[in-house]
Design a protein around this motif. Structure first.
Motif, PDB file in Angstrom:
ATOM      1  N   ALA A 174       0.853  -1.184   0.000  1.00 20.33           N
ATOM      2  CA  ALA A 174       0.000   0.000   0.000  1.00 20.33           C
ATOM      3  C   ALA A 174       0.892   1.238   0.000  1.00 20.33           C
ATOM      4  O   ALA A 174       1.558   1.531   0.989  1.00 20.33           O
ATOM      5  N   ASP A 175       0.916   1.912  -1.130  1.00 15.43           N
ATOM      6  CA  ASP A 175       1.662   3.168  -1.254  1.00 15.43           C
ATOM      7  C   ASP A 175       0.621   4.268  -1.087  1.00 15.43           C
ATOM      8  O   ASP A 175      -0.183   4.522  -1.973  1.00 15.43           O
ATOM      9  N   THR A 244      -2.564   3.845  -3.378  1.00 18.26           N
ATOM     10  CA  THR A 244      -2.285   3.044  -4.571  1.00 18.26           C
ATOM     11  C   THR A 244      -1.891   1.664  -4.068  1.00 18.26           C
ATOM     12  O   THR A 244      -0.873   1.517  -3.383  1.00 18.26           O
ATOM     13  N   LEU A 306      -6.796   1.994  -7.097  1.00 12.84           N
ATOM     14  CA  LEU A 306      -6.631   3.407  -6.771  1.00 12.84           C
ATOM     15  C   LEU A 306      -7.829   3.818  -5.925  1.00 12.84           C
ATOM     16  O   LEU A 306      -8.967   3.723  -6.385  1.00 12.84           O
TER      17      LEU A 306
END
Lengths: 343, 343, 343, 343
Positions: A174-175, A244, A306
């Protein structure tokens, strides 16, 4: 009318609760407490509320709060747990916007928050307030742990994939990126305009407090412990989270778009965009929506989700009001019909 | 329900009208036209409207618009004047958010807008839609010229001083600053993020189209021609106008605070802040309020008024809805109970 | 090589001095002190300096500083005046970037800064470090009071008009706007990203500390006391000041463009733009230039000057280096050949 | 002195080249062409260059350019390939800042750029201008393909891991974020301040032109085709790229910090920060540095690299100057001693 109290109303989640509750058709704002600002008119601190909120901050008082039907805690971590038992005993229902009741394991909680939990016996009762997961339990809860901002965006994005068993739950990434209001209204150098503006960085990559919260939720969904790499970043803007999410496919993907649309077909506050879309944080600015899209770049083995929310609304105050609506049998959308402020 | 049409709904005033009208309790959105986007769902262009606005853009058609009770023009300058006569003839009332009917002198209008006016005979009938000045006339108007954004902030700030005859009307100075959304949703280099961000400049100091509009309004109030130096500036942000107004006292000032409070005591959308305040544009972000403060620095001969609006709301779409409410006998505040989005 | 010391190098003027001095061909950076950060490598606090500045912060020490040729004070107001006498006695020359020596009247200084001046006897000797006004005196000065940021932009803009006796010096108006770095690197709520971003407001309209400094300089130029209304505003960006200056003509204006061009024809760091220009703050970002334009809107009685600087460079550290160059007989432009960072 | 020409100098990479070359000690700026702005003084378009760049834009002319030692193309994709053969034939060396010579496979290039390559025979000769990889080849190159901005940040971050064979080269993830100047100085709605400000989104997740360029470079390093998921995002700021890179360890990690420090020990423009650091884009604003950190969150199987550059400097014009320095036997750092502008 539901009598509402707010403890700790001077921060951003506090003023956001006030913005929502002041226009909520079923709410009577009874008390808002602040030790530091007691006596000050709320609208003197927040001029946007002039003409909409007429009350003043008061000293925290169990007596006043006990007369409420529900009390929101918009306090720093570690405050709610000291006052909640007394309020529950007085028959008041509680929604905690801080982290005190989010982690079910008291020792794990202490490891991340640095203090001993003062009422671990309530952790089992507390309901994690993500309506898309726990709607029925929330309706009957006395105590709701309102989810963190990152955990809301990340869990809602991963859940359809994990429930369908499509991705390797051991290598989740998980960015996540958050606007500066996520750091709260605190006098700190790191989030000054001249520090956080026109720049971008990761932070807390070694371990962020939202990591165990996300893992707990995804582990529940997966039925087994998940592995997650979570890297938060600070955006040079005020409101909004963009997560993201990356997952490795372990089965043929099938129709991912249909999967996501079905998963959230009946959810009033999750919006799956058409295939090929890229949700913008501004499309949910000020609103309670989580808007998302799913992509399979080049038809490869990696699925990308997203997911955007307003960290102060679906990531905090809006979700808290959604939970209140559920707890009191109201239309879940009451007071939350807000269109994102774009541009 | 009032049947509403919008001509030219793809720009920022268009999407802002949609945001307000979609939640207005007395409005049925009948048609929204766009030559360039006909056929496209409105929410495909503006995802913030997903779930709130279900219609698509249509070709401009007098037939469809004639079935409306009121039509808003959110078009570039010079378009409305070509279609308004036909709509008025069909019994439709019109609110023009562009400049076509703001200047009562057709020759003056042509000088600033570069084209000949196509229906100068309507200029005398058109009512300048600043409710704080023309409320009664607006109620009965067939055609309302919605004020410009700068003119709204500047006139509301100067009016109490001019009506009281306190300042020299020949040496007025308006130093005004606007967010980039004021330039509209147009593909232009000058308002790119990389051009307008993190920088600040004046523009149009030699003469801006809002100058004659402001002078006309202040001249009406003063009963004699006024002299105004108007310097607009571009702010590195999206929404908001801040007008800093300077007037030379020609009489003892008396209690300026009381003067302003009395002037706007009954106005739902003008808020005079307490003495010593400095209004912030964010306190009106997304809301229809004009918030102001008056200062007499060092007790000298110069009075300063600080006046803020959201250029897209009180400076455009919100004021247009306020005018519609007046024209149709509704509560002036219907659909406009919005708290500014802060932070 | 000139041996340079910096006292108080952790703030924005400190890091900006380091940026300029690290690449200055005639400077040897000898010491940089900070009580709070002593022992820390400078580049650990400011990673942009990695590879360019190798020293660490040290405890303030008169002994170390006495070995310098010149010491810059980048401290809060009120610190330099306590240490300067000792350094001067040791033969060290001093440039104070704070306000301690800017106001020649010790009582006036105390009124605005709230403390008694500890060495009023030095005020007469201190040279106000605006090279365009005091170049010769600066060359021989032991003690230079580096001007404030607003005062630099405002005085340079007004001076040609005042020296020419063209405008009424009793009704000057300076509407000034500054980026958030002007508030310094201090943990304060008011300049948080979530407070100062995407919004705009005036502040200090009742009286700002730069008011007496500007009036003192303009009074010197006019030869008689001037009247000035000064309203500062906070811009939602980091660097840059834009001063919009208004003066009432008391004589025929003549060729204003020629007047300004002649006034600054030989100045390396003042750039008069062509007629009709609007200087942008970004055109001087990171550079030591003051860029300006003069306008006479509609040929009327009001002259407008638009004057921009980078508040941290020509408004602070750059001007300080310019003063150092003068004091040590170097090319005034040494180390200051920097092109504004655009975009 | 090296005679330098620039083709297409009106865009952001053009003005950035001018900023760097105007102060470069070994460069004589001979010609800068622009079909649209021929005749205009460069400093009229870019006022930050006033006093530093005195020439005007000229019509593109092979004759003038042939007199240069080196010509930079700062043109849109597809322009350079039409003019390069003639210039090379005239003995001029070329650095193309666009994409025309970055992809060695002409068919692959055509697939992504939509036109047929006009001089595929030069692709084998063109040297990919990433000095950290191809320093020796660049020194002797006639034609250098200057890397894209994302590819610079992503490749420099991944290379030490890939060369060491530590990570699974088939499941690379690059989550990259760029400021709006990366989109160039083009009149487009998508990068307006009012569109791109205060918001964040991914774009091109289905496939971005920098994907094949990155894969080509990493494939060369890995010695076998790599798999890469590349998701670019648009930041609400002007300058800066932050690449967050994720790799799956396939061997024990060992001392990652030492690996990275050794890999770039002799590189003047790559800076590996101490363990635990989070590089900020502002630390390289205006400078030619790539600053990075490596993290192994919770000691798990995923390695994270954080890599930042200024997209217009190390990601474009600065790297081009670095390449020019190499090609002409100068100190690689000539003209590039710039400290990042912080704050």
């Amino acid at each position: 009318m539901i009598k509402v109290g707010i403890v700790g109303g001077t921060g951003y989640t506090g003023v956001e609760l006030l913005r929502l509750l002041a226009l909520h058709p079923e709410v009577e704002l009874t008390a808002i407490t602040s030790r530091s600002e007691a006596g000050l008119a709320v609208s003197a601190l927040y001029p946007n509320l002039r003409g909409h909120v007429d009350i003043a901050f008061t000293e925290p008082s169990t007596q006043v709060l006990s007369a409420c039907d529900v009390v929101f805690f918009a306090t720093p971590n570690g405050i709610a747990m000291q006052q909640v038992p007394e309020l529950l005993a007085a028959g008041v229902r509680v929604i905690d916007l801080a982290a005190d009741f989010r982690i079910q394991d008291a020792q794990e909680w202490s490891r991340w928050y640095g203090v001993t939990h003062s009422c671990p016996e309530l952790l089992a009762e507390a309901v994690y307030g993500l309506p898309e997961v726990n709607r029925e339990a929330i309706k009957n809860a006395r105590l709701v742990a309102n989810p963190g901002c990152y955990p809301t965006a990340v869990q809602l994005g991963f859940l359809p994939l994990i429930k369908a068993g499509l991705i390797d739950a051991d290598t989740l990434i998980a960015d996540a990126k958050s606007g500066a209001s996520g750091a709260g209204r605190k006098a700190e150098i790191g989030t000054l305009m001249a520090e956080a503006g026109e720049s971008f960085k990761a932070y807390g990559s070694g371990g962020h407090r939202h990591l165990p919260e996300i893992k707990q939720g995804l582990t529940d969904a997966a039925g087994a412990p998940v592995g997650l790499t979570f890297v938060p970043h600070l955006l040079p803007m005020i409101r909004g989270i963009h997560a993201t999410l990356y997952g490795r496919l372990i089965k043929p993907a099938g129709d991912l778009q249909a999967l996501f649309e079905a998963a959230y077909a009946n959810e009033p506050f999750v919006d799956v965009m058409p295939a090929g879309s890229h949700p913008e944080t501004r499309s949910v600015r000020g609103g309670n929506m989580c808007r998302m899209a799913v992509v399979q770049p080049q038809g490869g083995d990696t699925v990308v989700v997203l997911s955007v929310i307003d960290n102060l609304v679906k990531g905090a105050a809006g979700q808290a009001v959604q939970n209140m609506n559920l707890m009191f049998g109201l239309d879940e959308r009451a007071g939350l019909s807000i269109i994102g402020l774009l541009p």
